[in-house]
Design an enzyme around this catalytic site. Structure first.
Site, short mmCIF file in Angstrom:
data_model
loop_
_atom_site.label_atom_id
_atom_site.label_comp_id
_atom_site.label_asym_id
_atom_site.label_seq_id
_atom_site.Cartn_x
_atom_site.Cartn_y
_atom_site.Cartn_z
N GLU A 1 6.97 -6.85 10.44
CA GLU A 1 7.39 -7.07 9.01
C GLU A 1 7.99 -5.69 9.27
OE1 GLU A 1 4.84 -6.88 4.98
OE2 GLU A 1 4.37 -5.31 6.17
N CYS B 1 4.98 -8.07 -0.05
CA CYS B 1 4.19 -8.07 0.97
C CYS B 1 3.87 -9.25 1.88
CB CYS B 1 3.26 -7.49 1.11
SG CYS B 1 1.66 -7.65 -0.79
N GLU C 1 -4.66 -5.19 1.00
CA GLU C 1 -4.28 -6.03 0.77
C GLU C 1 -2.96 -5.41 1.83
OE1 GLU C 1 -1.49 -7.34 0.77
OE2 GLU C 1 -1.36 -6.58 -1.57
N LYS D 1 -4.52 7.33 -5.96
CA LYS D 1 -3.46 8.31 -5.60
C LYS D 1 -2.87 7.19 -5.01
CE LYS D 1 -2.26 8.01 -1.61
NZ LYS D 1 -0.78 8.55 -1.28
#
Length: 494
Positions: free
Chosen positions: A386, A285, A251, A176
């Site tokens: 973040e 990231c 992750e 996906k």
């Protein structure tokens, strides 16, 4: 109306069973880009069933490793033959510069070749047990059906980080892609169809995380799920996967520190700090979003850092000379701008940027100026959370111990960097920083040969390298009696 882009299930290109679709927007222009089908839960279940049948009934689990390697190398050949098309699609859908997209395509083809080379290399062990009549060994076997959920910041790369090792290990897959950026992944599946991957081995389901991702994570017929995305979404995948204790590889996010000592190669450190934060619009990231600078060089370093940052050219990634594109969506742009407002309210010093870029054609897209905050403190939200955009936070330290303490002062542990000409100090500091991916005197290069993953809330498991191949296989213990004899534990057999 434009033709609706389809998904790939059981060897066929199909529309959603509901007939639903949605419109993708080019983030650089704000204009419609494509219409894409939107899968239902039933579509996802059909893809899972196809992958399960291909693995168990159609014999993919028994295909020799060399044949898998041949298919993967042919796939890599196709990627390299169509690099210009793939890169252009990636840039229009994601916003990154064409240079970055082109690099992603070539590196992803190399990823395929690396894992194709490992197809025939998995090794087990032999072991001695107290019973001298028993020969013991281990072998590695594929999980079966692997569900894959990728993020929108590196659509091609993140798809390949999962597809390549999973196929090399002998699994079948249901992938996906992120809802915002499925176009390059659709192109990848066209290539896999062309080179002859058997029916049902690779399946592409396009839709929302709450429907498709949820089904992949909780289905009893999915043996492992590999996910890249936010901590919140990763926690949801983990909870759903727990329903049948399937394997997971997560992750997740990062708030990575880059430590600059006063004995660093100065120009290299300034250059590295800018690259660490502003590559791919800061939508990375592992972005070095916290630069920790020793107090003895802080003022000079900040001045030169800002000067270099102001040279960054924003624009449509297809235009020549552009090295920073738009953010992925209008909503995400406003989220990043909201963090900038928060930083100002928290008392950080805005050194450059801080606004939406609206000059000329930039006004049509989702552009945010490269932004740097000075005088940041550990308690600030912009330091702890973040942002996933071009917002850099600067902190000052005096001692080596203080640098380590600041570096570790978040819930994340994905990446970190250290700049110093003193190798002993570099190793001391890097070993004390709680992060899974680290660099000394550089920041950011990704190697297919090296494991990728983080500590703490930055994830579980590792992708890439031999660790990445291991991530997609199970270990089986086999014990063989050299001679047959009854144990007579419960008596003799009449």
């Amino acid at each position: 109306m434009a033709e609706v882009k389809k998904m790939f299930i059981d060897g066929e290109w199909v529309l959603s069973s509901s007939g639903d679709s949605y419109t993708l927007i080019n983030p650089a222009t704000g204009e419609p880009l494509a219409e894409v089908t939107k899968a239902t839960r039933e579509d996802t279940q059909r893809a899972i069933a196809a992958a399960k049948r291909a693995f168990y009934e159609d014999g993919w689990c028994d295909v020799e490793p060399l044949k898998r390697a041949e298919l993967m190398n042919a796939f890599a050949d196709e990627m390299e033959a169509q690099v210009e098309d793939l890169a252009r699609i990636e840039t229009m859908n994601n916003g990154k510069s064409l240079t970055e997209s082109t690099y992603d395509v070539y590196d992803s083809a190399n990823c395929l070749r690396y894992f194709a080379g490992l197809c025939t290399k998995p090794t087990g062990q032999t072991y001695q047990v107290p019973d001298t009549n028993v020969f013991g060994m281990t072998v590695r076997e594929p999980f079966g059906v692997v569900g894959m959920i990728t993020a929108w910041n590196f659509p091609i790369s993140l798809a390949m980080w999962k597809l390549a090792p999973a196929l090399a290990a002998g699994n079948t897959v249901v992938l996906k892609p992120a809802s915002y950026t499925p176009l390059s992944t659709i192109k990848l599946f066209e290539m896999m169809e062309k080179v002859g991957f058997p029916k049902g081995v690779v399946n592409l389901v396009i839709g929302s995380g709450s429907v498709v991702g949820d089904e992949l994570a909780k289905s009893d017929d999915v043996d492992k799920v590999a996910f890249t995305g936010s901590i919140e979404a990763g926690q949801s995948v983990m909870r759903q996967a727990a329903t049948n204790m399937k394997g997971i590889c997560l992750e997740l996010g990062g708030k990575s520190p880059v430590v600059v000592f006063d004995d660093a190669d100065y120009k290299t450190a300034v250059d590295g700090a800018v690259f660490a934060m502003f590559y791919n619009q800061g939508e990375v990231c592992s972005a070095g979003s916290r630069i920790l600078i020793q107090d003895t060089i802080y003022d000079k370093f900040v001045k030169d850092l800002v000067k270099l940052t102001k040279k960054i050219k924003l624009g449509n990634g297809l235009d020549e000379g552009v090295n920073m594109g738009p953010l992925i969506t209008e909503d995400h742009m406003h989220k990043v701008l909201g963090y900038i407002e928060t930083g100002i309210k928290e008392g950080a010093t805005l050194l450059c940027g801080g606004h939406r870029a609206t000059e000329g054609a930039l006004a049509k897209g989702w552009f945010v100026e490269p932004t740097i905050f000075g005088d940041c403190t550990p308690d600030m939200r912009i330091v702890q959370e973040e942002i996933f955009g071009p917002v850099l936070c600067l902190q000052k330290f005096h001692t080596e111990a203080e640098a380590v303490e600041l570096a570790n002062h978040t819930t994340y542990g994905l990446a970190a960097g250290v700049y110093t000409e003193n190798l002993g100090k570099a190793m001391r500091v890097i070993r004390k920083i709680r992060a899974g991916i680290t660099w000394i005197n550089e920041y950011g290069p990704v190697y297919n040969e090296a494991p990728w993953g983080g500590y703490k809330q930055s994830g579980i498991g590792r992708e890439l390298g031999t660790y990445g191949l291991d991530e997609f296989s199970e270990v089986k213990q086999i014990n063989v009696a050299k001679t047959s004899a009854p144990t007579e534990w419960f008596g003799t057999v009449d």
